[in-house]
Scaffold this motif. Structure first.
Motif, PDB file in Angstrom:
ATOM      1  N   ALA A 157       0.807  -1.223   0.000  1.00  0.00           N
ATOM      2  CA  ALA A 157       0.000   0.000   0.000  1.00  0.00           C
ATOM      3  C   ALA A 157       0.837   1.268   0.000  1.00  0.00           C
ATOM      4  CB  ALA A 157      -0.930   0.004   1.217  1.00  0.00           C
ATOM      5  N   LEU A 158       2.167   1.141   0.144  1.00  0.00           N
ATOM      6  CA  LEU A 158       3.068   2.296   0.185  1.00  0.00           C
ATOM      7  C   LEU A 158       2.686   3.241   1.324  1.00  0.00           C
ATOM      8  CD1 LEU A 158       3.375   3.089  -3.645  1.00  0.00           C
ATOM      9  CD2 LEU A 158       4.844   1.641  -2.227  1.00  0.00           C
ATOM     10  N   LEU A 159       2.441   2.648   2.509  1.00  0.00           N
ATOM     11  CA  LEU A 159       2.103   3.404   3.695  1.00  0.00           C
ATOM     12  C   LEU A 159       3.020   3.007   4.832  1.00  0.00           C
ATOM     13  CD1 LEU A 159      -1.808   3.134   3.618  1.00  0.00           C
ATOM     14  CD2 LEU A 159      -0.433   5.100   2.952  1.00  0.00           C
ATOM     15  N   LEU A 160       3.071   3.825   5.879  1.00  0.00           N
ATOM     16  CA  LEU A 160       3.859   3.507   7.055  1.00  0.00           C
ATOM     17  C   LEU A 160       3.206   2.368   7.822  1.00  0.00           C
ATOM     18  CD1 LEU A 160       4.744   7.089   8.330  1.00  0.00           C
ATOM     19  CD2 LEU A 160       6.190   5.538   7.009  1.00  0.00           C
ATOM     20  N   GLY A 161       4.021   1.581   8.499  1.00  0.00           N
ATOM     21  CA  GLY A 161       3.496   0.448   9.248  1.00  0.00           C
ATOM     22  C   GLY A 161       2.549   0.856  10.367  1.00  0.00           C
ATOM     23  N   THR A 162       2.866   1.958  11.050  1.00  0.00           N
ATOM     24  CA  THR A 162       1.980   2.412  12.134  1.00  0.00           C
ATOM     25  C   THR A 162       0.621   2.854  11.595  1.00  0.00           C
ATOM     26  OG1 THR A 162       2.989   4.608  11.935  1.00  0.00           O
ATOM     27  CG2 THR A 162       3.903   3.099  13.590  1.00  0.00           C
TER      28      THR A 162
END
Length: 458
Positions: free
Chosen positions: A339-344
């Motif tokens: 998703a190209l997002l941060l893990g948090t």
């Protein structure tokens, strides 16, 4: 049914048929199928009121009856709760009928909704509603009519039977539910492709047989073209005319003797390439198309989940649900990379959807002791559970119930004035028997009820 659904069923029955019918409906909903003595006992021994309420609900198709082998072949009555909730779709159904079949057909359908089973004269609008599936014929006649027929001489009785139409007509609830499903599928096609492909798909859905669990329906290209042509030649409305385009007209002029099914083939091929639940059937001389109802329902459930997630938590949450649908169970790190997002941020959104029941968290142990530190946690999208969660939509049903209760409260506050305005003598001379203040109160009440009704249908 949930508590909110029970409350909404009671409000809908009470608003349409009165307090006694509401009590009978809630009794059948809470206790299940009941005999007449059980219903009378639940109403504190009022047998006449129980019988009249059951007759009204049976007349409108909301209560069904049959024999129960467990109770010694006794007649039991059961409430069709789903049909009661389907009454919320009736305004949209009437608007659809008016757009497709004309204003007269919409007026007839509205009369059937208000009156239940009715004897309708044989008109063109009634026949159009019957062919479209909105009305079902009940050939049973009342006992009084049968007794009157037995008194007449044989010759006169034959003339009466040929002169009148003895069938009763009621609302086809199965078609109402099926038309709502077809409307959702057509809207999906229009969003993904265009309006003309959606109209061709609407014609295919109309002639397809209703699917059951694990069933597929097959329709031919020629049958779809005939249905499209029937919509084009419809005298009442011209809503089903997707091929009235310059391309089709020029082809028809150049090739007047060419088979007409060629003109729907490009639309059907476009739908077959874009939709996973609509595909050609191989190995047939005549081109057939298969509609997989299970895949169509799964796609509708996925679209509902994506729409809800996007509106509630943003487009990124809808993207996470789409990734789970395409790739299956994944851990949060893999989802973050896809998703190209941060893990948090991914974990925050997933846990928010987990609280709503849209996703599930699966624990896969790596050791025999099932230690949490050595276990793998995967996220999944269970569409059956998500479908049940979204189908109930407790918040939406709660809002509709609150609006209905507010409308009931407004009518109760002005009950004396409403009863006065409904009198025959007052209705004939409203300007003289009603003061200006009372007329302003009635106008304000009418506007308030109209706003509440509009918000309920929205």
């Amino acid at each position: 049914m949930s508590t909110v659904e029970r409350r909404l069923v009671g409000l809908l029955i009470g608003e349409a048929f009165g307090e006694v019918c509401r009590r009978v409906a809630l009794l059948l909903l809470s206790r299940g199928p009941c005999t007449l003595p059980m219903v009378v006992l639940g109403l504190n021994g009022s047998g006449r009121m129980a019988r009249e309420a059951l007759v009204i609900l049976i007349h409108h198709g909301l209560v069904t009856w049959g024999e129960s082998a467990a109770l010694g072949a006794a007649v039991v009555y059961r409430l069709e709760g789903e049909r009661v909730l389907l009454r919320l779709l009736l305004p949209m159904a009437i608007a659809q009928v008016e757009a497709e079949l004309g204003a007269e057909a919409g007026t007839i359908l509205l009369a059937v909704v208000k009156g239940g089973l009715l004897k309708l004269p044989p008109t063109a609008a009634r026949e159009a509603l019957s062919r479209a599936g909105w009305l079902r014929a009940d050939a049973s006649t009342s006992q009084d009519e049968e007794e009157e027929e037995t008194v007449e001489p044989a010759g006169k009785r034959r003339r009466l039977e040929t002169a009148k139409d003895p069938s009763w007509w009621g609302l086809n609830w199965d078609h109402l539910k099926r038309s709502f499903l077809h409307r959702q599928l057509v809207q999906q096609v229009e969003r993904r492709l265009n309006g003309q492909v959606g109209l061709v798909m609407a014609a295919a859905l109309r002639i397809a047989t209703p699917g059951h669990e694990g069933d597929c329906s097959q329709v031919g290209t020629q049958a779809i073209q005939l249905e499209v042509s029937r919509g084009e030649d419809n005298e009442v409305g011209n809503r089903h005319a997707p091929l009235a385009s310059p391309v089709a007209a020029s082809r028809a002029k150049r090739h007047p003797n060419h088979h007409s099914a060629v003109f729907v083939s490009p639309y059907l091929e476009a739908a077959g390439n874009a939709l996973e639940w609509f595909a050609p059937v191989p190995g047939h001389a005549q081109q057939l198309w298969a509609l997989d109802w299970n895949r169509a329902a799964r796609r509708l459930h996925l679209d509902a989940a994506l729409h809800y997630a996007a509106g509630r938590w943003g487009a990124q949450s809808a993207r996470l649900l789409r990734i789970l649908e395409e790739r299956g169970p994944l851990d949060d790190k893999t989802m973050a990379s896809h998703a190209l997002l941060l893990g948090t941020e991914v974990r925050t959104r997933l846990y928010a959807m987990l609280r709503e029941g849209l996703v599930h968290l699966i624990e896969v142990p790596r050791s025999a002791d099932h230690a949490a530190s050595r276990s793998l946690h995967l996220w999944s999208l269970p569409l059956p559970a998500t479908r049940l969660r979204l189908a109930r939509r407790e918040w939406l049903l709660q809002a509709i119930a609150n609006l209905l209760e507010r409308a009931q409260l407004e009518r109760t506050r002005q009950a004396v004035l409403v009863a006065k305005a409904e009198r025959t003598d007052v209705a004939a001379a409203r300007d003289t028997l009603l003061t200006e203040a009372e007329q302003r109160q009635l106008l304000s009440l009418r506007r308030t009820l109209w706003r509440l009704h509009f918000q309920t249908m929205a």
